[in-house]
Design a protein around this motif. Structure first.
Motif, PDB file in Angstrom:
ATOM      1  N   ASP A 313       0.844  -1.201   0.000  1.00 36.33           N
ATOM      2  CA  ASP A 313       0.000   0.000   0.000  1.00 36.33           C
ATOM      3  C   ASP A 313       0.881   1.254   0.000  1.00 36.33           C
ATOM      4  O   ASP A 313       0.634   2.207  -0.739  1.00 36.33           O
ATOM      5  CB  ASP A 313      -0.890   0.053   1.257  1.00 36.33           C
ATOM      6  N   GLY A 314       1.883   1.231   0.853  1.00 33.57           N
ATOM      7  CA  GLY A 314       2.749   2.403   0.994  1.00 33.57           C
ATOM      8  C   GLY A 314       3.541   2.684  -0.274  1.00 33.57           C
ATOM      9  O   GLY A 314       3.567   3.811  -0.776  1.00 33.57           O
ATOM     10  N   ALA A 315       4.175   1.647  -0.793  1.00 32.72           N
ATOM     11  CA  ALA A 315       5.023   1.835  -1.976  1.00 32.72           C
ATOM     12  C   ALA A 315       4.183   2.222  -3.194  1.00 32.72           C
ATOM     13  O   ALA A 315       4.568   3.096  -3.975  1.00 32.72           O
ATOM     14  CB  ALA A 315       5.806   0.550  -2.253  1.00 32.72           C
ATOM     15  N   ASN A 316       3.033   1.591  -3.338  1.00 30.58           N
ATOM     16  CA  ASN A 316       2.206   1.860  -4.524  1.00 30.58           C
ATOM     17  C   ASN A 316       1.686   3.291  -4.565  1.00 30.58           C
ATOM     18  O   ASN A 316       1.562   3.889  -5.633  1.00 30.58           O
ATOM     19  CB  ASN A 316       1.036   0.883  -4.594  1.00 30.58           C
ATOM     20  N   MET A 317       1.413   3.812  -3.384  1.00 29.66           N
ATOM     21  CA  MET A 317       0.936   5.191  -3.362  1.00 29.66           C
ATOM     22  C   MET A 317       1.999   6.130  -3.952  1.00 29.66           C
ATOM     23  O   MET A 317       1.705   6.997  -4.781  1.00 29.66           O
ATOM     24  CB  MET A 317       0.624   5.607  -1.924  1.00 29.66           C
ATOM     25  N   LEU A 318       3.260   5.929  -3.547  1.00 28.27           N
ATOM     26  CA  LEU A 318       4.338   6.767  -4.082  1.00 28.27           C
ATOM     27  C   LEU A 318       4.562   6.462  -5.560  1.00 28.27           C
ATOM     28  O   LEU A 318       4.826   7.358  -6.376  1.00 28.27           O
ATOM     29  CB  LEU A 318       5.628   6.531  -3.288  1.00 28.27           C
ATOM     30  N   ALA A 319       4.441   5.185  -5.900  1.00 26.77           N
ATOM     31  CA  ALA A 319       4.674   4.773  -7.293  1.00 26.77           C
ATOM     32  C   ALA A 319       3.662   5.433  -8.228  1.00 26.77           C
ATOM     33  O   ALA A 319       3.996   5.832  -9.344  1.00 26.77           O
ATOM     34  CB  ALA A 319       4.597   3.262  -7.404  1.00 26.77           C
ATOM     35  N   GLU A 320       2.463   5.545  -7.741  1.00 23.77           N
ATOM     36  CA  GLU A 320       1.430   6.173  -8.567  1.00 23.77           C
ATOM     37  C   GLU A 320       1.764   7.637  -8.864  1.00 23.77           C
ATOM     38  O   GLU A 320       1.571   8.121  -9.967  1.00 23.77           O
ATOM     39  CB  GLU A 320       0.101   6.087  -7.824  1.00 23.77           C
ATOM     40  N   ALA A 321       2.285   8.290  -7.845  1.00 27.70           N
ATOM     41  CA  ALA A 321       2.653   9.695  -8.040  1.00 27.70           C
ATOM     42  C   ALA A 321       3.792   9.831  -9.051  1.00 27.70           C
ATOM     43  O   ALA A 321       3.843  10.769  -9.838  1.00 27.70           O
ATOM     44  CB  ALA A 321       3.044  10.321  -6.705  1.00 27.70           C
ATOM     45  N   LEU A 322       4.711   8.880  -9.043  1.00 25.29           N
ATOM     46  CA  LEU A 322       5.893   8.973  -9.908  1.00 25.29           C
ATOM     47  C   LEU A 322       5.644   8.459 -11.325  1.00 25.29           C
ATOM     48  O   LEU A 322       6.345   8.820 -12.273  1.00 25.29           O
ATOM     49  CB  LEU A 322       7.041   8.165  -9.283  1.00 25.29           C
ATOM     50  N   GLU A 323       4.639   7.625 -11.441  1.00 23.99           N
ATOM     51  CA  GLU A 323       4.407   6.903 -12.697  1.00 23.99           C
ATOM     52  C   GLU A 323       4.331   7.789 -13.948  1.00 23.99           C
ATOM     53  O   GLU A 323       4.984   7.486 -14.954  1.00 23.99           O
ATOM     54  CB  GLU A 323       3.116   6.086 -12.559  1.00 23.99           C
ATOM     55  N   PRO A 324       3.575   8.893 -13.901  1.00 27.41           N
ATOM     56  CA  PRO A 324       3.467   9.692 -15.128  1.00 27.41           C
ATOM     57  C   PRO A 324       4.811  10.203 -15.640  1.00 27.41           C
ATOM     58  O   PRO A 324       4.942  10.533 -16.800  1.00 27.41           O
ATOM     59  CB  PRO A 324       2.586  10.883 -14.702  1.00 27.41           C
ATOM     60  N   TYR A 325       5.818  10.240 -14.756  1.00 28.63           N
ATOM     61  CA  TYR A 325       7.114  10.801 -15.145  1.00 28.63           C
ATOM     62  C   TYR A 325       8.171   9.719 -15.357  1.00 28.63           C
ATOM     63  O   TYR A 325       9.334  10.003 -15.592  1.00 28.63           O
ATOM     64  CB  TYR A 325       7.624  11.772 -14.066  1.00 28.63           C
ATOM     65  N   GLY A 326       7.785   8.487 -15.204  1.00 30.30           N
ATOM     66  CA  GLY A 326       8.763   7.407 -15.339  1.00 30.30           C
ATOM     67  C   GLY A 326       9.654   7.248 -14.118  1.00 30.30           C
ATOM     68  O   GLY A 326      10.714   6.620 -14.198  1.00 30.30           O
ATOM     69  N   GLY A 327       9.256   7.797 -12.985  1.00 28.59           N
ATOM     70  CA  GLY A 327      10.081   7.682 -11.777  1.00 28.59           C
ATOM     71  C   GLY A 327       9.880   6.348 -11.060  1.00 28.59           C
ATOM     72  O   GLY A 327       8.878   5.665 -11.271  1.00 28.59           O
ATOM     73  N   LEU A 328      10.841   6.008 -10.214  1.00 30.71           N
ATOM     74  CA  LEU A 328      10.829   4.721  -9.522  1.00 30.71           C
ATOM     75  C   LEU A 328      10.737   4.897  -8.003  1.00 30.71           C
ATOM     76  O   LEU A 328      11.190   5.902  -7.468  1.00 30.71           O
ATOM     77  CB  LEU A 328      12.127   3.953  -9.810  1.00 30.71           C
ATOM     78  N   VAL A 329      10.176   3.891  -7.354  1.00 28.52           N
ATOM     79  CA  VAL A 329      10.228   3.823  -5.895  1.00 28.52           C
ATOM     80  C   VAL A 329      11.203   2.716  -5.512  1.00 28.52           C
ATOM     81  O   VAL A 329      11.022   1.562  -5.903  1.00 28.52           O
ATOM     82  CB  VAL A 329       8.849   3.484  -5.290  1.00 28.52           C
ATOM     83  N   LEU A 330      12.246   3.076  -4.794  1.00 32.05           N
ATOM     84  CA  LEU A 330      13.185   2.074  -4.286  1.00 32.05           C
ATOM     85  C   LEU A 330      12.802   1.848  -2.827  1.00 32.05           C
ATOM     86  O   LEU A 330      13.083   2.681  -1.965  1.00 32.05           O
ATOM     87  CB  LEU A 330      14.624   2.575  -4.415  1.00 32.05           C
ATOM     88  N   TRP A 331      12.109   0.762  -2.585  1.00 27.26           N
ATOM     89  CA  TRP A 331      11.511   0.528  -1.270  1.00 27.26           C
ATOM     90  C   TRP A 331      12.381  -0.473  -0.517  1.00 27.26           C
ATOM     91  O   TRP A 331      12.555  -1.601  -0.965  1.00 27.26           O
ATOM     92  CB  TRP A 331      10.093  -0.019  -1.455  1.00 27.26           C
ATOM     93  N   ARG A 332      12.922  -0.052   0.601  1.00 19.40           N
ATOM     94  CA  ARG A 332      13.888  -0.920   1.300  1.00 19.40           C
ATOM     95  C   ARG A 332      13.193  -2.022   2.105  1.00 19.40           C
ATOM     96  O   ARG A 332      12.138  -1.801   2.715  1.00 19.40           O
ATOM     97  CB  ARG A 332      14.787  -0.100   2.227  1.00 19.40           C
ATOM     98  N   CYS A 333      13.814  -3.173   2.123  1.00 19.51           N
ATOM     99  CA  CYS A 333      13.269  -4.328   2.857  1.00 19.51           C
ATOM    100  C   CYS A 333      13.945  -4.524   4.208  1.00 19.51           C
ATOM    101  O   CYS A 333      13.785  -5.566   4.843  1.00 19.51           O
ATOM    102  CB  CYS A 333      13.419  -5.595   2.016  1.00 19.51           C
ATOM    103  N   PHE A 334      14.707  -3.545   4.643  1.00 23.88           N
ATOM    104  CA  PHE A 334      15.378  -3.620   5.939  1.00 23.88           C
ATOM    105  C   PHE A 334      14.343  -3.296   7.020  1.00 23.88           C
ATOM    106  O   PHE A 334      14.357  -2.251   7.642  1.00 23.88           O
ATOM    107  CB  PHE A 334      16.533  -2.624   5.945  1.00 23.88           C
TER     108      PHE A 334
END
Ligand code: BDP
Length: 692
Positions: A313-334
């Motif tokens: 849920d958290g990562a996808n929300m940011l991903a949606e914001a970045l998507e129109p510009y081709g940006g990425l979410v690097l979501w850490r698993c630590f």
């Protein structure tokens, strides 16, 4: 007369013996033909780097011309660029297609009676990489112009570094001075040093950088606001000229902290809208912004858990914001429980990343990449490989290494980490049967990930020599080289680095090569034994404190008592972590008989008298390795001393001083560890060296 060391981009210098390669190529190096395309900033960077590099290497300024006038020259060109005959005649279409944007060709070519070295990039960026390769070639043995024909393309799409720099100028886990990016809560105005860093990174093929700490404090939260974005844009401009894309670490609670909303709930429309607005702002300032790096619900950082949401849920929300510009979410698993009750052996920190993320497979948007540390704990000198690699078939994954030597001597000890990283990359997860190696998984070649790659916590600061220890420059250099081509051996990389950094003198080269290659096993030998990890001074992580973390909340235990030591992570009697691995790997680690010695105490709790595959008991192994480690450092010091007349005084003295410090620290480790285990076990050293 700069106030920083040029590292591997020094291109010779008075005290350095020239490589024979320079002589072999000499006839070509006075003229550069840079035809046609010369308009893009990256193309200009390539021409400039080649010009400056050759000037330093040969002592003569080369002429740069648009057309071939001389009989011999170096020709630069970009495939697909405006009809460059020097290039088009000697590169086939099919070949060009295989290169991709970042690849290049370096070959000897001839046309109309002229004889030249062609450097052809798949794009201007590929050209820049080709130029750096050519300059490297002139400084390393074994290559002559005849038959020269190199075709290169990087293995990984994302080849990144993460700065853990804070805006107050400090660096989390930094061992080389203050930040080159920030001072007094501002981005520095003079970006000379940042540009020099961009050169170092580009010269080894790095193409992305996150410029602020994953722990995003109050000031850094503002990096995504119009107040600070003009400065972020200045930094992005510098990196862009070297083909490096800029990313920012973001604070999951930013909408609250910056006063936009009363919640950071990722499913709340107002929060989603807030991130969309901020993202739009960012792209107004940095059109090619790479995306967000996120540490969420980890070590007291905010995240989706607060709202009963999960990481997807958290990562996808940011991903949606970045998507129109081709940006990425690097979501850490630590992500793990850092407030755990140490008496509860079922909360095994090693299990945490897999337990949290594996069930979410398939739920992440395709511009999210999970960023996974190489091991399940935290960059220890020895850990097994994280079982999360390959465990998610439908989720992009990338690997995170740590170049900064937080747990491996903090750039006061030599510890060349390329051999460790190679072991990680070569690990066969078996996730799709034999041959499912980590190196291919994070290249998107086992499961067809849309995005993948490797990143690492950087090791540099504003120290004159960048990395605190001159020899630690090799880790930054080697990191980049390994990401370009993980098939390179640790020795090859060390040799390249040494000859570019210290020249081609045989004694110098072989001494440094030996020290580097012996350094990781040596560090391991005098610190925590057999994969158990930790035993470091809490918080600082330098020097021994066997029980420092033993009764704390961090989940990092060794369970030593009078009878034995080690963490039982087996399925039958332990935490079951061993069964996060696939098939034969699970069996390998789960069984005491087959578990490799170096990871024994990571997976098993055994008596001190347990006999290792080496034939020694655990206790005697501990004693012996701790003595041997110290002796090894003593040998290095003697070998280093023998180089005094062959090195410049400054670097000689600096490394000498560090080696002496390493020796003191290694003795400290040896004595603390050995005495501790003698007292705990009551078992004497066979050679009577250990005192009570
Ligand atoms: C650990 C460091 C800590 C970092 C953390 C992380 O001790 O400073 O914040 O990792 O990766 O290695 O987030």
């Amino acid at each position: 007369n700069s106030n920083y060391d040029l590292a591997w981009l020094r291109y010779g210098g008075a005290s350095v013996e020239r490589s024979a390669a320079i002589q072999l190529f000499e006839g070509y190096l006075s003229n550069i033909v840079a035809a046609g395309e010369g308009s893009s900033p990256l193309f200009r960077t390539a021409v400039q780097e080649l010009t400056e590099g050759l000037a330093k290497l040969t002592g003569k300024q080369p002429a740069v011309e648009p057309n071939a006038a001389a009989d011999r020259f170096v020709a630069l060109g970009t495939i697909g660029g405006a009809g460059n005959p020097l290039l088009n005649d000697s590169v086939e279409g099919a070949e060009a297609a295989r290169l991709g944007e970042e690849g290049y060709i370096i070959r000897k070519a001839a046309r109309e009676g002229k004889d030249y070295i062609l450097i052809a990039g798949g794009s201007d960026k590929g050209l820049l990489y080709g130029v750096f390769h050519f300059l490297r070639l002139l400084q390393t043995a074994g290559q002559s112009p005849d038959g020269l024909n190199l075709v290169e393309a990087p293995k990984y799409q994302l080849r990144m570094v993460n700065q853990w720099d804070n805006m107050d100028g400090s660096i989390e886990r930094g061992y080389a001075g203050q930040s080159i990016f920030y001072q007094d809560s501002k981005i520095v105005s003079d970006l000379t040093r940042v540009r020099e860093y961009a050169r170092l990174l580009a010269s080894v093929g790095i193409n992305g950088i996150a410029i602020n700490n994953v722990n995003v404090h109050e000031v850094e939260t503002k990096l995504i606001t119009p107040e600070l974005l003009p400065d972020v844009a200045r930094v992005a401009d510098v990196f862009r000229e070297y083909g490096i894309r800029l990313y920012l670490s973001v604070n999951f609670a930013a909408p609250i902290e910056l006063g936009g909303t009363s919640t950071a709930d990722p499913l709340e429309p107002a929060v989603q809208e807030w991130w969309k607005q901020r993202t739009a702002d960012i792209y107004r300032y940095v059109a090619d912004f790479g995306g967000f790096l996120v540490k969420a619900d980890s070590e007291n950082r905010p995240g989706p858990f607060t709202y009963g949401r999960d990481h997807a849920d958290g990562a996808n929300m940011l991903a949606e914001a970045l998507e129109p510009y081709g940006g990425l979410v690097l979501w850490r698993c630590f992500v793990y429980d850092c407030h755990q009750d140490w008496r509860d052996r079922k909360t095994d920190r090693a299990r945490a990343a897999y337990d949290h993320f594996k069930p979410l497979d398939g739920r992440f948007k395709d511009n999210v990449i999970l960023q996974i540390k190489n091991g399940p704990m935290d960059f220890q000198v020895r850990e097994p490989v994280s079982p999360l690699f390959g465990a998610m078939k439908q989720t992009n994954q990338m690997l995170e290494f740590q170049i900064t030597q937080e747990y491996t001597g903090q750039q006061r000890h030599v510890c060349y980490l390329i051999p460790q990283w190679k072991e990680v990359l070569e690990f066969d997860t078996l996730c799709e049967g034999e041959g499912s190696k980590v190196k291919d998984i994070v290249a998107g070649q086992v499961h067809p990930y849309k995005h993948s790659g490797i990143t690492a916590v950087s090791s540099i600061g504003d120290d004159y020599n960048w990395t605190g220890h001159y020899l630690a420059q090799s880790n930054l250099y080697g990191y980049g080289r390994l990401l370009w081509n993980p098939e390179l051996s640790a020795e090859e990389i060390a040799e390249e680095w040494t000859s570019m950094t210290f020249g081609v003198n045989q004694d110098v080269a072989s001494t440094i090569l030996d020290i580097l290659m012996e350094s990781w096993p040596t560090y391991e030998s005098y610190t925590s034994p057999l994969g158990v990890g930790w035993m470091v001074v809490p918080h600082y992580h330098y020097g021994p404190d066997v029980d420092g973390y033993e009764y704390s909340k961090w989940g990092t235990y060794h369970f030593a008592d009078r009878d034995g030591i080690g963490v039982d992570r087996t399925l039958a009697t332990g935490t079951g972590y061993s069964h996060q691995y696939v098939g034969a790997n699970a069996a390998l680690y789960d069984s005491l008989e087959s578990c490799p010695d170096e990871l024994l105490l990571f997976f098993h709790h055994v008596p001190y008298t347990y006999v290792l595959k080496s034939g020694k008991t655990v206790i005697q192994h501990i004693y012996d390795t701790h003595f041997a480690g110290v002796e090894q450092v003593e040998k290095w010091i003697a070998r280093w001393d023998a180089l005094e007349s062959k090195l410049d005084p400054q670097r000689f003295a600096h490394v000498k001083e560090r080696l002496l410090e390493q020796l003191e620290s290694a003795k400290h480790w040896r004595d603390v560890i050995n005495t501790y285990f003698y007292r705990k076990s009551g078992i004497k050293d066979q050679h009577n060296r250990v005192i009570y």
